[in-house]
Enzyme design. Structure first.
Site, PDB file in Angstrom:
ATOM      1  N   TYR A  56       0.827  -1.194   0.000  1.00  0.00           N
ATOM      2  CA  TYR A  56       0.000   0.000   0.000  1.00  0.00           C
ATOM      3  C   TYR A  56       0.866   1.250   0.000  1.00  0.00           C
ATOM      4  O   TYR A  56       0.644   2.185  -0.749  1.00  0.00           O
ATOM      5  CB  TYR A  56      -0.932   0.012   1.210  1.00  0.00           C
ATOM      6  CG  TYR A  56      -2.007  -1.041   1.130  1.00  0.00           C
ATOM      7  CD1 TYR A  56      -3.038  -0.933   0.192  1.00  0.00           C
ATOM      8  CD2 TYR A  56      -2.002  -2.135   1.973  1.00  0.00           C
ATOM      9  CE1 TYR A  56      -4.030  -1.896   0.108  1.00  0.00           C
ATOM     10  CE2 TYR A  56      -2.992  -3.101   1.901  1.00  0.00           C
ATOM     11  CZ  TYR A  56      -4.009  -2.980   0.966  1.00  0.00           C
ATOM     12  OH  TYR A  56      -4.981  -3.915   0.888  1.00  0.00           O
TER      13      TYR A  56
ATOM     14  N   GLU B 247     -13.837  -2.579   0.310  1.00  0.00           N
ATOM     15  CA  GLU B 247     -12.497  -3.185   0.417  1.00  0.00           C
ATOM     16  C   GLU B 247     -12.635  -4.486   1.200  1.00  0.00           C
ATOM     17  O   GLU B 247     -13.258  -4.521   2.248  1.00  0.00           O
ATOM     18  CB  GLU B 247     -11.556  -2.207   1.150  1.00  0.00           C
ATOM     19  CG  GLU B 247     -10.191  -2.761   1.477  1.00  0.00           C
ATOM     20  CD  GLU B 247      -9.439  -3.271   0.261  1.00  0.00           C
ATOM     21  OE1 GLU B 247      -9.381  -2.538  -0.752  1.00  0.00           O
ATOM     22  OE2 GLU B 247      -8.940  -4.407   0.309  1.00  0.00           O
TER      23      GLU B 247
ATOM     24  N   ASP C  44     -16.163  -8.533  -0.219  1.00  0.00           N
ATOM     25  CA  ASP C  44     -15.587  -8.876  -1.507  1.00  0.00           C
ATOM     26  C   ASP C  44     -16.504  -8.320  -2.591  1.00  0.00           C
ATOM     27  O   ASP C  44     -17.720  -8.555  -2.572  1.00  0.00           O
ATOM     28  CB  ASP C  44     -15.488 -10.406  -1.614  1.00  0.00           C
ATOM     29  CG  ASP C  44     -14.684 -10.826  -2.825  1.00  0.00           C
ATOM     30  OD1 ASP C  44     -14.854 -10.212  -3.905  1.00  0.00           O
ATOM     31  OD2 ASP C  44     -13.886 -11.766  -2.686  1.00  0.00           O
TER      32      ASP C  44
ATOM     33  N   GLU D 226      -8.980   1.712  -9.200  1.00  0.00           N
ATOM     34  CA  GLU D 226      -7.615   1.751  -9.707  1.00  0.00           C
ATOM     35  C   GLU D 226      -7.474   0.688 -10.778  1.00  0.00           C
ATOM     36  O   GLU D 226      -8.211  -0.281 -10.804  1.00  0.00           O
ATOM     37  CB  GLU D 226      -6.632   1.466  -8.565  1.00  0.00           C
ATOM     38  CG  GLU D 226      -6.762   2.478  -7.461  1.00  0.00           C
ATOM     39  CD  GLU D 226      -5.494   2.611  -6.647  1.00  0.00           C
ATOM     40  OE1 GLU D 226      -4.403   2.592  -7.227  1.00  0.00           O
ATOM     41  OE2 GLU D 226      -5.616   2.739  -5.420  1.00  0.00           O
TER      42      GLU D 226
ATOM     43  N   GLU E 115      -3.760  -6.888 -17.262  1.00  0.00           N
ATOM     44  CA  GLU E 115      -4.181  -8.247 -16.959  1.00  0.00           C
ATOM     45  C   GLU E 115      -5.669  -8.377 -16.766  1.00  0.00           C
ATOM     46  O   GLU E 115      -6.439  -8.415 -17.705  1.00  0.00           O
ATOM     47  CB  GLU E 115      -3.466  -8.736 -15.700  1.00  0.00           C
ATOM     48  CG  GLU E 115      -1.992  -8.814 -15.928  1.00  0.00           C
ATOM     49  CD  GLU E 115      -1.305  -9.581 -14.854  1.00  0.00           C
ATOM     50  OE1 GLU E 115      -1.861  -9.690 -13.767  1.00  0.00           O
ATOM     51  OE2 GLU E 115      -0.228 -10.099 -15.118  1.00  0.00           O
TER      52      GLU E 115
END
Lengths: 637, 637
Positions: free
Chosen positions: A311, A374, A401, A417, A443
């Site tokens: 982080y 999160e 999740d 992000e 990815e």
């Protein structure tokens, strides 16, 4: 607490060596050189001069050169590069028996250098043909007992006496390339380049190609230096430029100085000055450097600590979050409804994007309803503390999740992000591990965002980011090639390591053409098909080179005109979060001037995994790498 | 030229940590501790105290402990050892659901510590039964994501309140041994020992056993310190002795100080003083240290340079050559014939034994005819230089392989180093590699000397050395065990690494009994059979321990009463050339007090190779290791 405010020195260490052909007293000469500030010397180890005093002795046949006791082993090993006899030329015309004799001399000199333990032996190349020399070097490199690096010295630009124009035959890169190819690209074989005088400077592109080679040292002559107003030696601007270019890779400098020069230390001091003056320490360089310090630890020996580090390192990229903030700013500025917009930050981590949204809200004085989703409970702990201490409890924290969360309402703006696994990749990279890495499309970013778009208001909802495109270019990097093939794992074929892309902070490389766009992705994406294929053709090569793979970058549109790029021609200034990705080829491909490189890429998927396949189509065909993701794929779940 | 006269600092670095249970301001507390001179702190990471301010907040369930942003990741990773909640005791009697709750707390605390990236977590053991705790630790160690070491804190000596005598049940070593056995001897699990007060000191043997364990830190309380005449804290002699004993392994110190103590820095300064006062830097320690410096190189990255280094390191052992010189002295003193004795130094290297012979000849004023036989042409180069510069050409140099040389005459005295491959082994060891190594009989030394004895006058000729004996003892070293099993090579079974002896500079070990003699060899040896067998029995064990293998030494008679030994009880003072050899067992064997260890060793040979086999016979049988030298053997030619 020096760790807290550690200042990294913004200079390049300039390691300098002094050439000293055959000093009478080696120990004394080294002592003098070190006193001048040099770090090592280059000197001959064997010469008939060392036979003085053995005339008529039965021991004479045993004398090969200096006695190893001239220096301590640590001194041989740290301070001396051994120059081989210049008169040995195995590849010049001559009798077979003459060649055998030369072979014997060369083998003995190499063996003696290894016995002394010098770190490198320096061999001069004087012409294009070095086949016999290559055989001997290759033979030595094969031997377990040979411990020296080989430094092959040649002109950076060949100036033929008969032909001052210099045609292709005089491309000294070809001399080098032939020899190292014969030696199977062994990483112990490096180049030492004689910097040309100012009348024969190489082109920028020629230097670029050398930067892609394992250049160990540059040779500088006293005569190239000018005297400045204080009577001190300085390099002309043009030669300074060459030095500056080579600072991106770790070269050393070998000085050929005249004995008349009174104070040799001036040259070392000047180079040290250049190391400070010319070194461009941009954010990227600082970023990498700071993270290298990571590895030192005064406590017990440690394994890697990735968690809070990940982080923290990621959050250091302020430019990236500023760019996100700009995108959110545009979106909120256009928000005309009376209703308070619902913004969801998915994969909020420790909250940098939450902070960006709150910053915009404050500046624009537009209230927002903000969710931070999160799943990591330890990052949630941080978010809870920040919500109390910094955000006045304004943020709705959701410890879920993304895939299972039942959102109580739909979002007007979804902010995420470009989080594939790039984070982890960067960290592992900094820990000097090469692992499968992030590509142009990052990815799984398409799949991640496709999944999250179920929280988004259909039709009107905005996704930040909105679109991205991957870019690709052919690259020469024997260094990466060597690193890949040095991989050895039980139960894994070497092929597997070549069928894997790597995230690399490229330095010792040569990009063979400008990048071309490859794949494009859009969000929201209601088609949900992220398979892709494209065949990409690059302009003809201007000069010979070795193709070892392809390097990948990306450009993203966060929202409207707010973009973010790692593509060299459009790179977002000072953004450091992504290093390029390299897709290797199994074998180095020799390119001639005029050759056209063409490559095909597939992005493929099944219900449970995503992978790339790639193959070279021109100038030669390669096999299709990584069929069905056999060597490398990313799990979707 | 600092390399030439580098002085190694003769002190032990004493790394000290300060215990600080739950400081209000962690960053400030660390700053203060570092200013006092401490290197790290030990502190709790999670506690309900950290929930202050979240009363009534919906975020309260997300708060696990401090926020990770209290410190930078590098600070967490370098400066903090996390102490787990002391109230968690999985193994005390209680309800099943209570245990589940405690398991959850423990798992979360361990996960949080790993997230923060602290190098180690400290867990207190308060009794003999820690099975449930072991399961959780073992489970975490198995996970890829867990990055902390585990420090298990317990008393060095357990003092039961009800039973002040302390019987076997209160041996805290058993607490430790059970837990680490459950955790498969994982090297990330270490011990932190509370030093007892002066009234309850452990026996020397108890400490010896702890020295064989991975002790990470010793805990010291302020109350154990006395005030000296200047009012400064000092440890009583007896506790100093304990500190001194642990200096042979790398332990750190954790201080529990009272807040009233005005100047904490006095304790750190005192420990630093002890690091200088108590550190025994003998020749061996210096030798090892000097050679570690070897590895640094300011030039290009290097592979190993063994050649001149090998000779140089070996020649540093002046004691060894002095001993040889004594032996030659005895032999020459007794030389009564009028004839000049013929002395052959076989395997002369760069001439240390030649020098020894010439020294004796000069001192005794007895002329000698001396041959130096050496096959390495690079060592011959040195011998030629020395013969000219130091020996006046008196030595007859022979650049031949001992096995093929046709000697022009027979020798009265044959001098040879105990040269199997021990040289190479030492160097490789110093380069931090564990490789097959030298044993009591020095591997091929018998065969080498048997071969050379054809140069010796039959009947009257003298061989130096004349005889040697190997010695063996059982040993506990989980460190070596872990290093061996961490070996991974493609195409090699793990078994192979256990069926190989290793040369090791043992520090973190516990020798379980005095050495016993194993095999004996004599020179000249006209029988020519160097096969051997012996079964060796050791006295009953005084206390529980873990047997991981056998450690080997040797004693040699050079000539008459001149001897040389690496056997601990008779070790030649300051001789450094040989480190012990370790023969591993495949599995650690738990020994109880009273157990008798019995082992069998074979030295076997065929026409082309020599090898050892070994097996445990008591208290358990093991398989016979290394049948027919399948995993490890030495080629004769």
């Amino acid at each position: 607490m020096e760790d807290m405010e550690g200042n990294s020195e913004k200079r390049k260490r300039m390691s300098c060596g002094l050439y000293s052909e055959r000093p009478q007293n080696l120990k004394e000469d080294i002592r003098a050189a070190l006193e001048y500030g040099f770090h090592f010397i280059v000197t001959q180890l064997t010469h008939k001069e060392f036979l003085k005093g053995f005339e008529g002795s039965p021991d004479a046949p045993y004398v090969l050169g200096r006695t190893d006791q001239s220096l301590k082993a640590t001194e041989w090993g740290r301070l001396v590069v051994g120059e081989l006899s210049r008169y040995v030329d195995l590849d010049s015309a001559g009798t077979e028996s003459g060649r055998f004799q030369d072979v014997d001399v060369l083998e003995q000199e190499l063996g003696f250098a290894s016995h002394l333990g010098v770190p490198a032996v320096l061999i001069h190349l004087s012409g294009p043909r070095n086949l016999q020399l290559a055989r001997i070097i290759n033979d030595k490199l094969y031997s377990d007992r040979f411990n020296c690096s080989i430094w092959l010295q040649m002109p950076m630009v060949h100036i033929s006496r008969n032909d001052p124009i210099g045609d292709l035959e005089h491309d000294t890169w070809d001399w080098w390339n032939d020899l190292r190819t014969f030696c199977d690209y062994d990483k112990r074989v490096g180049v030492v380049l004689e910097i040309p005088d100012i009348k024969h400077l190489p082109s920028t592109e020629e230097i670029d190609r050398w930067i892609g080679e394992p250049v160990r040292a540059l040779v500088l002559k006293a005569s190239y230096f000018l005297l400045n107003q204080y009577g001190k030696p300085v390099l002309p601007k043009a030669l300074q430029e060459i030095v500056k270019r080579f600072m991106t890779i770790d070269v050393q400098y070998v000085f050929h100085l005249d004995i008349e020069v009174s104070d040799h230390s001036l040259y070392v001091k000047y180079m040290s000055f250049l190391g400070k003056k010319l070194y461009v320490c941009d954010t990227m360089a600082e970023f990498v450097q700071g993270c290298e310090d990571f590895l030192q630890n005064p406590l017990q020996p440690l394994t890697e600590h990735l968690e809070a580090n990940i982080y923290e390192v990621f959050e250091k990229d302020q430019v990236k979050y500023d760019t996100y903030q700009k995108a959110v700013n545009v979106a909120l500025e256009r928000w005309s409804s009376e209703e308070v917009p619902v913004i969801m930050v998915v994969g909020a981590g420790r909250g940098p994007l939450v902070q960006a949204v709150l910053n915009v809200s404050k500046v624009l004085r537009k209230p927002v309803k903000i969710y931070a989703v999160e799943k990591n409970p330890y990052a949630m702990n941080t978010l809870a503390h920040r919500n109390k201490d910094e955000w006045n409890g304004k943020v709705i924290l959701v410890n879920e999740d993304m895939r299972h969360w039942q959102a109580p309402e739909l979002a007007d703006i979804l902010v995420s992000e470009l989080l594939g696994r790039e984070l982890l990749n960067i960290i592992l990279l900094l820990l000097n591990k090469h692992i499968p890495g992030s590509f142009g499309d990052n990815e799984l970013s398409p799949e991640c965002l496709d999944g999250a778009q179920r929280f988004l208001k259909p039709g009107t909802g905005i996704s930040i980011p909105k679109q991205y495109t991957s870019f690709i270019a052919p690259v020469q990097s024997l260094k990466i090639f060597n690193e890949i093939r040095s991989n050895r794992l039980p139960d894994k074929p070497l092929r597997q390591f070549f069928e894997t892309p790597y995230v690399v902070h490229l330095a010792n490389y040569y990009q063979l053409a400008p990048t071309e766009p490859l794949f494009e992705f859009h969000h929201p994406n209601y088609e949900r098909d992220n398979r892709r294929f494209k065949s990409v053709k690059f302009p003809p090569q201007a000069r010979a080179a070795i193709l070892t793979g392809f390097v990948g970058f990306f450009e993203a549109i966060l929202y409207e005109d707010v973009t973010m790029s790692t593509n060299p021609s459009t790179h977002t200034t000072d953004m450091v979060s992504w290093f390029p990705i390299v897709f290797p080829l199994q074998n180095p491909v020799h390119l001639k001037a005029g050759d056209v490189v063409r490559v095909s890429f597939w992005r493929e998927e099944t219900t449970d995994k995503v992978w790339y396949e790639w193959c070279l189509e021109s100038p030669f065909k390669s096999s299709i790498m990584n069929p069905h993701g056999r060597s490398y794929s990313i799990k979707k779940h």
